[in-house]
Scaffold this motif. Sequence first.
Motif, short mmCIF file in Angstrom:
data_model
loop_
_atom_site.label_atom_id
_atom_site.label_comp_id
_atom_site.label_asym_id
_atom_site.label_seq_id
_atom_site.Cartn_x
_atom_site.Cartn_y
_atom_site.Cartn_z
N ILE A 70 0.85 -1.19 0.00
CA ILE A 70 0.00 0.00 0.00
C ILE A 70 0.88 1.24 0.00
N THR A 71 0.68 2.11 -0.97
CA THR A 71 1.47 3.33 -1.10
C THR A 71 0.63 4.54 -0.70
N ALA A 72 1.30 5.68 -0.51
CA ALA A 72 0.60 6.88 -0.04
C ALA A 72 1.11 8.12 -0.72
N THR A 73 0.21 9.05 -0.96
CA THR A 73 0.55 10.42 -1.36
C THR A 73 0.23 11.32 -0.17
N ILE A 74 1.20 12.16 0.20
CA ILE A 74 1.04 13.04 1.35
C ILE A 74 0.98 14.47 0.86
N ILE A 75 -0.10 15.17 1.20
CA ILE A 75 -0.33 16.52 0.69
C ILE A 75 -0.54 17.49 1.85
N ASP A 76 -0.39 18.77 1.57
CA ASP A 76 -0.75 19.81 2.54
C ASP A 76 -2.27 19.77 2.75
N PRO A 77 -2.74 19.97 3.98
CA PRO A 77 -4.18 19.90 4.23
C PRO A 77 -5.04 20.78 3.33
N ALA A 78 -4.50 21.92 2.89
CA ALA A 78 -5.29 22.86 2.08
C ALA A 78 -5.01 22.74 0.58
N ASP A 79 -4.16 21.79 0.17
CA ASP A 79 -3.73 21.70 -1.23
C ASP A 79 -4.71 20.85 -2.05
N VAL A 80 -5.77 21.47 -2.51
CA VAL A 80 -6.79 20.76 -3.28
C VAL A 80 -6.22 20.30 -4.62
N ASP A 81 -5.35 21.10 -5.23
CA ASP A 81 -4.75 20.72 -6.51
C ASP A 81 -3.95 19.42 -6.36
N ALA A 82 -3.23 19.30 -5.26
CA ALA A 82 -2.45 18.08 -5.03
C ALA A 82 -3.36 16.87 -4.84
N LEU A 83 -4.49 17.08 -4.19
CA LEU A 83 -5.45 15.99 -4.03
C LEU A 83 -6.00 15.55 -5.39
N GLU A 84 -6.38 16.52 -6.21
CA GLU A 84 -6.92 16.18 -7.53
C GLU A 84 -5.88 15.44 -8.38
N GLU A 136 -6.10 11.63 -9.81
CA GLU A 136 -6.00 11.42 -11.26
C GLU A 136 -4.90 10.42 -11.61
N ASN A 137 -3.81 10.44 -10.85
CA ASN A 137 -2.64 9.63 -11.21
C ASN A 137 -2.57 8.29 -10.49
N ASN A 138 -3.45 8.05 -9.56
CA ASN A 138 -3.42 6.80 -8.79
C ASN A 138 -4.84 6.26 -8.63
N LYS A 139 -4.93 4.96 -8.42
CA LYS A 139 -6.22 4.37 -8.08
C LYS A 139 -6.36 4.46 -6.56
N VAL A 140 -6.86 5.58 -6.10
CA VAL A 140 -6.92 5.86 -4.66
C VAL A 140 -8.10 5.13 -4.03
N SER A 141 -7.81 4.39 -2.97
CA SER A 141 -8.86 3.69 -2.22
C SER A 141 -9.45 4.56 -1.12
N LEU A 142 -8.59 5.40 -0.52
CA LEU A 142 -9.02 6.11 0.69
C LEU A 142 -8.27 7.42 0.84
N PHE A 143 -9.01 8.48 1.19
CA PHE A 143 -8.40 9.73 1.63
C PHE A 143 -8.62 9.82 3.13
N PHE A 144 -7.52 9.95 3.87
CA PHE A 144 -7.60 9.98 5.33
C PHE A 144 -6.91 11.23 5.85
N THR A 145 -7.59 11.96 6.71
CA THR A 145 -6.98 13.14 7.31
C THR A 145 -7.62 13.45 8.65
N GLU A 146 -6.86 14.13 9.48
CA GLU A 146 -7.42 14.76 10.66
C GLU A 146 -7.90 16.14 10.26
N THR A 147 -8.92 16.62 10.93
CA THR A 147 -9.32 18.02 10.79
C THR A 147 -10.15 18.41 12.01
N PRO A 148 -9.65 19.36 12.80
CA PRO A 148 -8.33 19.98 12.72
C PRO A 148 -7.21 18.95 12.95
N THR A 149 -6.00 19.30 12.45
CA THR A 149 -4.89 18.38 12.51
C THR A 149 -4.07 18.55 13.79
N ASN A 150 -3.23 17.59 14.03
CA ASN A 150 -2.36 17.58 15.20
C ASN A 150 -0.91 17.84 14.77
#
Length: 474
Positions: A208-222, A226-240
Amino acid sequence: MSACDFSAAFTTTPFRHLSSTSYLTTSSKFCLKQQRHVSKRGVRIAASSLWPNTDSTVSPPSPAESNGALEVNGAVDKSYSFLKGDGSKTVHAAERLGRGIVTDAITTPVVNTSVYFFKKTADLIDWKEKRQFSYEYGRYGNPTTTVLEEKMSALEGAESTLFLASGMCTSSVMFLALVPAGGHIVTTTDCYRRTRIFIANMLPKMGITATIIDPADVDALEAALENNKVSLFFTETPTNPFQRCVDIKLVSELCHRKGALVCIDGTFATPINQKPLSLGADLVVNSATKYIAGHHDVLAGCISGSEKLISKVRSFHFILGGTLSPSSAYLVIRGMKTLQLRVQHQNSTALKLAKLLETHPKVTRVYYPGLPSHPEYALAKRQMFGFGGVVCFDIDGDIMRTIKFVDALKIPYIAPSFGGVESVVNQPAIMSYWDLPRKEREKYRIWDNTVRLCVGVEDYEDLKNDILQALEVI
């Protein structure tokens, strides 16, 4: 002998439930009432309870029916439509009406057992073939824990909830149950360190691989979607620990277009301050050790969502273990009854302290989503009802000056965790990252002069005066 005159030792009988199984307990000299309810699924059913406004009685089970042989045909009403506010739900949901454990005690009993028995083999076969409902083994369910899970479901607006032995156990089981081998997840930079370690060191063993993005980086999420077959987006909000906020509604829409699930860790917010499922998330996890239990006396974690998804996590949990004990479940139930009162007080105190700290000359920066200076302030106002009880801030100075400030505080304990009735304080660089060299810590933006203050329920004026005198010391 009438039902009300019936006197016997406590006996247990299986109770049919739509989503989980519970136990009915009959005690001496109380009258069971029968009330008809309509479940959310539209099925008309009859359930035994102690609800007072009824006019018919149910005879207690005969001695021959007083264990696993008896089946009560019915289910409780889980909609709790008469409970409109979160404060009412934390007190009464799964207890005032529809508690599987029927007793005249206001508090839910602790059912301390690891196994459950069947009166005869035919009953066991009926249960195996789903004609009769019961518990079997403690890892698969407990009546006290069932009450806790239904209470949390009512609070989160979820179909189902699973409680486990800790928040970290909950997150780990969730990843393993829902992300296939060779799958891909997206997560955010700012997060609990142990979660980061699990994602970086454990999940790769299953491909299982992961892409790590800034919490506010919507472009990075998109781009990741687009580039991976993503199964799950997981985040804290608010973060620690820096209280970054993620737009739950937006990321849910983006992920669902690509067939990815969204799981939100809502530990810092609690369901009092934020409702991730109502904003489009599929799942929400909480370290119930923190605000949910709220008294620094129990470890627990939970995950809430649809019956379909929680069933997958529950099945995996049955294999791995990590079961919450009945005594711990009772402590969390007890803590939840004051959850709204505690969180609202902590919200108020933390916001006032954040504003105070932001104006102090010996503080260079404050991290709190309730301040206009916070990068996601507008988002936090839009998707949260309150901003939480954790305030992070940077002292104007080095690590030693920051230590001097922390040691000068008289009220908060120097300790990990947060969300309890007692205030706690720590420097993340020391408490959570001291094993890493400074340059490694700074990769995660863990600065030597950062303080994390986790507000309890003490009076604001006392905390304010304590902080000000500690700042004067430095």
